[in-house]
Motif scaffolding. Structure first.
Motif, PDB file in Angstrom:
ATOM      1  N   HIS A 266      -2.543 -20.050   9.506  1.00 40.06           N
ATOM      2  CA  HIS A 266      -3.565 -20.440  10.484  1.00 40.06           C
ATOM      3  C   HIS A 266      -4.060 -19.213  11.242  1.00 40.06           C
ATOM      4  O   HIS A 266      -3.289 -18.286  11.489  1.00 40.06           O
ATOM      5  N   PRO A 267      -5.357 -19.173  11.602  1.00 40.90           N
ATOM      6  CA  PRO A 267      -5.811 -18.077  12.458  1.00 40.90           C
ATOM      7  C   PRO A 267      -4.931 -17.928  13.694  1.00 40.90           C
ATOM      8  O   PRO A 267      -4.452 -18.912  14.252  1.00 40.90           O
ATOM      9  N   ARG A 268      -4.724 -16.679  14.099  1.00 42.97           N
ATOM     10  CA  ARG A 268      -3.929 -16.311  15.274  1.00 42.97           C
ATOM     11  C   ARG A 268      -2.436 -16.515  15.044  1.00 42.97           C
ATOM     12  O   ARG A 268      -1.680 -16.770  15.967  1.00 42.97           O
ATOM     13  N   SER A 269      -2.020 -16.381  13.786  1.00 49.05           N
ATOM     14  CA  SER A 269      -0.597 -16.490  13.448  1.00 49.05           C
ATOM     15  C   SER A 269       0.028 -15.147  13.112  1.00 49.05           C
ATOM     16  O   SER A 269       1.142 -15.087  12.604  1.00 49.05           O
ATOM     17  N   GLY A 270      -0.702 -14.059  13.350  1.00 48.65           N
ATOM     18  CA  GLY A 270      -0.162 -12.735  13.063  1.00 48.65           C
ATOM     19  C   GLY A 270      -0.584 -12.168  11.725  1.00 48.65           C
ATOM     20  O   GLY A 270       0.018 -11.192  11.261  1.00 48.65           O
ATOM     21  N   THR A 271      -1.609 -12.736  11.103  1.00 49.51           N
ATOM     22  CA  THR A 271      -2.033 -12.250   9.787  1.00 49.51           C
ATOM     23  C   THR A 271      -2.588 -10.829   9.862  1.00 49.51           C
ATOM     24  O   THR A 271      -2.356 -10.023   8.952  1.00 49.51           O
ATOM     25  N   THR A 272      -3.324 -10.504  10.931  1.00 49.27           N
ATOM     26  CA  THR A 272      -3.897  -9.159  11.031  1.00 49.27           C
ATOM     27  C   THR A 272      -2.808  -8.117  11.186  1.00 49.27           C
ATOM     28  O   THR A 272      -2.869  -7.036  10.581  1.00 49.27           O
ATOM     29  N   ASP A 279      -1.123  -2.548   4.677  1.00 51.96           N
ATOM     30  CA  ASP A 279      -2.147  -1.583   4.289  1.00 51.96           C
ATOM     31  C   ASP A 279      -1.687  -0.144   4.518  1.00 51.96           C
ATOM     32  O   ASP A 279      -2.232   0.785   3.916  1.00 51.96           O
ATOM     33  N   ALA A 280      -0.686   0.041   5.366  1.00 51.76           N
ATOM     34  CA  ALA A 280      -0.154   1.384   5.592  1.00 51.76           C
ATOM     35  C   ALA A 280       0.704   1.864   4.426  1.00 51.76           C
ATOM     36  O   ALA A 280       1.118   3.024   4.400  1.00 51.76           O
ATOM     37  N   HIS A 281       0.975   0.979   3.464  1.00 51.55           N
ATOM     38  CA  HIS A 281       1.733   1.357   2.268  1.00 51.55           C
ATOM     39  C   HIS A 281       0.794   2.065   1.291  1.00 51.55           C
ATOM     40  O   HIS A 281      -0.313   1.587   1.029  1.00 51.55           O
ATOM     41  N   PRO A 282       1.194   3.190   0.719  1.00 52.99           N
ATOM     42  CA  PRO A 282       0.298   3.934  -0.175  1.00 52.99           C
ATOM     43  C   PRO A 282      -0.074   3.205  -1.453  1.00 52.99           C
ATOM     44  O   PRO A 282      -1.060   3.566  -2.103  1.00 52.99           O
ATOM     45  N   ALA A 283       0.690   2.171  -1.826  1.00 52.40           N
ATOM     46  CA  ALA A 283       0.399   1.438  -3.060  1.00 52.40           C
ATOM     47  C   ALA A 283      -0.340   0.132  -2.798  1.00 52.40           C
ATOM     48  O   ALA A 283      -0.468  -0.695  -3.695  1.00 52.40           O
ATOM     49  N   VAL A 284      -0.850  -0.060  -1.558  1.00 59.00           N
ATOM     50  CA  VAL A 284      -1.494  -1.316  -1.185  1.00 59.00           C
ATOM     51  C   VAL A 284      -2.882  -1.038  -0.632  1.00 59.00           C
ATOM     52  O   VAL A 284      -3.094  -0.088   0.115  1.00 59.00           O
ATOM     53  N   ALA A 285      -3.838  -1.881  -1.007  1.00 58.81           N
ATOM     54  CA  ALA A 285      -5.149  -1.921  -0.361  1.00 58.81           C
ATOM     55  C   ALA A 285      -5.299  -3.326   0.214  1.00 58.81           C
ATOM     56  O   ALA A 285      -5.569  -4.279  -0.521  1.00 58.81           O
ATOM     57  N   ALA A 286      -5.053  -3.450   1.515  1.00 61.53           N
ATOM     58  CA  ALA A 286      -5.156  -4.753   2.174  1.00 61.53           C
ATOM     59  C   ALA A 286      -6.534  -4.883   2.795  1.00 61.53           C
ATOM     60  O   ALA A 286      -6.998  -3.971   3.494  1.00 61.53           O
ATOM     61  N   LEU A 287      -7.176  -6.004   2.547  1.00 64.62           N
ATOM     62  CA  LEU A 287      -8.549  -6.205   3.012  1.00 64.62           C
ATOM     63  C   LEU A 287      -8.562  -7.191   4.172  1.00 64.62           C
ATOM     64  O   LEU A 287      -7.927  -8.242   4.125  1.00 64.62           O
ATOM     65  N   ASP A 288      -9.311  -6.839   5.199  1.00 67.51           N
ATOM     66  CA  ASP A 288      -9.389  -7.601   6.428  1.00 67.51           C
ATOM     67  C   ASP A 288     -10.503  -8.642   6.326  1.00 67.51           C
ATOM     68  O   ASP A 288     -11.670  -8.346   6.504  1.00 67.51           O
ATOM     69  N   GLU A 289     -10.116  -9.870   5.980  1.00 68.80           N
ATOM     70  CA  GLU A 289     -11.043 -10.996   5.870  1.00 68.80           C
ATOM     71  C   GLU A 289     -12.282 -10.654   5.035  1.00 68.80           C
ATOM     72  O   GLU A 289     -13.416 -10.743   5.503  1.00 68.80           O
ATOM     73  N   PRO A 290     -12.064 -10.252   3.782  1.00 69.33           N
ATOM     74  CA  PRO A 290     -13.206  -9.958   2.912  1.00 69.33           C
ATOM     75  C   PRO A 290     -13.996 -11.222   2.600  1.00 69.33           C
ATOM     76  O   PRO A 290     -13.501 -12.338   2.736  1.00 69.33           O
ATOM     77  N   LYS A 334      -3.723   0.052  -7.099  1.00 69.59           N
ATOM     78  CA  LYS A 334      -3.076  -0.497  -5.907  1.00 69.59           C
ATOM     79  C   LYS A 334      -3.030  -2.019  -5.953  1.00 69.59           C
ATOM     80  O   LYS A 334      -3.863  -2.664  -6.602  1.00 69.59           O
ATOM     81  N   LEU A 335      -2.065  -2.579  -5.261  1.00 69.10           N
ATOM     82  CA  LEU A 335      -1.997  -4.026  -5.065  1.00 69.10           C
ATOM     83  C   LEU A 335      -3.064  -4.410  -4.057  1.00 69.10           C
ATOM     84  O   LEU A 335      -3.130  -3.874  -2.944  1.00 69.10           O
ATOM     85  N   LEU A 336      -3.936  -5.356  -4.418  1.00 71.29           N
ATOM     86  CA  LEU A 336      -4.972  -5.853  -3.516  1.00 71.29           C
ATOM     87  C   LEU A 336      -4.414  -7.038  -2.728  1.00 71.29           C
ATOM     88  O   LEU A 336      -3.909  -7.989  -3.315  1.00 71.29           O
ATOM     89  N   VAL A 337      -4.502  -6.973  -1.411  1.00 73.22           N
ATOM     90  CA  VAL A 337      -4.064  -8.067  -0.548  1.00 73.22           C
ATOM     91  C   VAL A 337      -5.278  -8.612   0.187  1.00 73.22           C
ATOM     92  O   VAL A 337      -5.907  -7.910   0.973  1.00 73.22           O
ATOM     93  N   ASP A 338      -5.625  -9.866  -0.091  1.00 72.77           N
ATOM     94  CA  ASP A 338      -6.736 -10.537   0.578  1.00 72.77           C
ATOM     95  C   ASP A 338      -6.170 -11.287   1.776  1.00 72.77           C
ATOM     96  O   ASP A 338      -5.534 -12.318   1.624  1.00 72.77           O
ATOM     97  N   LYS A 339      -6.403 -10.744   2.978  1.00 79.87           N
ATOM     98  CA  LYS A 339      -5.960 -11.424   4.198  1.00 79.87           C
ATOM     99  C   LYS A 339      -7.095 -12.303   4.707  1.00 79.87           C
ATOM    100  O   LYS A 339      -8.139 -11.816   5.110  1.00 79.87           O
TER     101      LYS A 339
END
Length: 502
Positions: A266-272, A279-290, A334-339
């Motif tokens: 749910h929004p405001r559950s700490g997802t960001t 995203d601070a991991h060198p093998a990850v590209a985490a996207l902020d609400e793409p 990189k691992l893509l993470v869709d947040k």
């Protein structure tokens, strides 16, 4: 003298653009640029059309040509700046706003747009300078006075922010956004200084103003229909539905795509916060609400009932290409993470197309979630229209988390729940657990995620909260507002129990 045939053809193309028929509009604009290569408005609208079809390179070329043709047209240059913002090219947007401001020394709007962008990029000194230019032009400008208070609050100058906001509200600003946003902002300051009752009064006033500006009933009706359809579909599926789907799309028929994970809840559950740690991991590209899921995958999925392996592979490529476009090119392994919190309710569609998807669900005390959503000042749509009352936030929480509670019973996919409270109490321990779930080893740089966050353009409403180390003051925040939240406690109690909150 404008040739009559130019005006007729331009009107036809513009009508298609305004009616969202972008596929038909694009070739018309392309033809117009050949016939009338010196018409800057044609190039600008050609770029707008291309951007809506996610042809970002073409859009960029068209906008650049418009800027070359009319570098001193402040209104056009500023408009192109907003278009660059919409396609998430903030540096080009910033250049446009600066150019528009230089072209018109008395223009406030491009300067405010520049200040907003700079604040989002955490460049507060530069943002204040842009606001200062606005106030020098017009000391009574509503937007400039409001945004000056926002920067005060960002710099923790709470007394200055409060003074500016009270003066602004007392002056009865004409700007509709400022009328309600100033109350939201002052409520944030009052919350920080434990003046609970006045904060709630201001939030109620702000929400009443918003209701007067928007047909909220229409938005709510549309949301309720969609939520009920999603709930009905999910609840109708057997627990082994993923095995059934896999029979029609077996692993041997899946074309290779970048590794992928979904971070929801749910929004405001700490997802960001989680997204920034990952995203601070060198093998990850985490996207902020793409926008790739809502604007590419979901519409394409529903265009046809064909769910053959060949078509699902097309959908997978469309989506991952759109994600890679948002990060500026290839994922480079990189691992893509869709947040994306809200599309959590579409998990069945995610899993239909991506059976191998790893799913992370952020949890937080439902009472804190509801309270935090109520404090949010974000543009209304059919989802966050629910944030105008505690009752509607609680309903939205129920709608979304019921989908998750049903889907997590499905057999055959990889999922992990992670609690906000655990993250802020021991960030490295919980961050390591989440990182390892994704098949990676913890990287020491993840402990300093906020250093990278300060250099990024972010799109979550909580972008400013992740530019500093984790803090615990938001845990059990709901207790201070207990008398206001009490009416929705019965609706939230089952979720507190299911997710392990007292």
């Amino acid at each position: 003298m404008i040739p009559p045939d130019f005006q007729k053809k331009h009107n036809e193309a513009r009508e298609l653009l305004l009616s969202n028929d972008f596929a038909q509009a694009l070739p018309r604009y392309e033809k117009l640029t050949r016939q009338f290569p010196g018409a800057e408005v044609i190039w600008a609208e050609y770029g707008n059309t291309a951007s809506r079809l996610r042809e970002t390179r073409l859009a960029d070329r068209a906008w650049r040509r418009a800027l070359e043709l009319a570098p001193g047209n402040a209104e056009l240059v500023s408009m192109i700046g907003h278009q660059y913002q919409a396609v998430r090219l903030p540096e080009r947007a910033r250049a446009c706003f600066a150019q528009a401001a230089a072209a018109d020394p008395r223009a406030i709007n491009p300067r405010i747009s520049l200040a907003v962008l700079l604040e989002q990029q955490h460049q507060l000194e530069a943002a204040r300078a842009a606001v200062g230019e606005c106030l020098a032009i017009d000391p009574r400008d509503d937007q400039a006075r409001y945004f000056s208070a926002v920067i005060d609050r960002r710099e923790n100058k709470l007394d200055d922010a409060e003074r500016r906001l009270r003066d602004l509200i007392a002056s009865e600003p004409r700007h509709p956004f400022v009328r309600y946003a100033s109350r939201y902002e002052l409520a944030q300051v009052l919350d920080r200084t434990d003046r609970i009752d006045e904060a709630m009064r201001l939030l109620a006033e702000a929400k009443q103003i918003v209701r007067g500006l928007t047909d909220t009933d229409l938005l709510t009706e549309g949301y309720d229909r969609g939520a009920e359809n999603a709930r009905r579909f999910t609840n109708s599926q057997p627990k082994d539905i993923l095995r059934e789907w896999a029979r029609f799309f077996p692993e041997r028929k899946r074309q290779q795509i970048p590794s992928l994970a979904f971070l929801g809840g749910h929004p405001r559950s700490g997802t960001t916060l989680l997204e920034q740690i990952l995203d601070a991991h060198p093998a990850v590209a985490a996207l902020d609400e793409p926008t790739a899921f809502l604007e590419v995958l979901e519409p394409a999925f529903h265009k046809s009932k064909d769910l053959s392996s060949a078509r699902i592979n097309v959908l997978r490529r469309l989506y991952t290409q759109a994600l890679e476009q948002e990060i500026g090119g290839s994922s480079n392994g990189k691992l893509l993470v869709d947040k994306n919190p809200s599309p959590t309710a579409r998990l069945p569609l995610w899993l239909r197309v991506f059976p191998e998807l790893r799913v992370l669900i952020a949890l937080r005390d439902p009472r804190d979630v509801v309270l935090s959503c109520y404090f949010q000042n974000i543009p209304l749509n059919a989802v966050n229209v629910n944030f105008l009352s505690f009752e509607r936030v609680a309903k939205h929480y129920s709608d979304l988390m019921d989908i998750w509670l049903a889907v997590r019973e499905w057999e055959g996919f990889a999922w992990l729940e992670t609690r906000y409270e655990e993250t802020v109490s021991n960030m490295e321990k919980e961050g390591r657990r989440v990182t390892e779930f994704l098949g990676l080893a913890w990287d020491e740089g993840q402990a300093r995620f906020y250093e990278k966050s300060r250099t990024k353009q972010m799109y979550s409403p909580t972008y400013q909260d992740v530019t500093r180390p984790v803090y615990t003051r938001s845990v059990a925040r709901w207790r201070a507002y207990e008398k206001y939240l009490a009416p929705v406690f019965p609706a939230l109690e089952p979720y507190c129990r299911r997710f392990g909150y007292d």
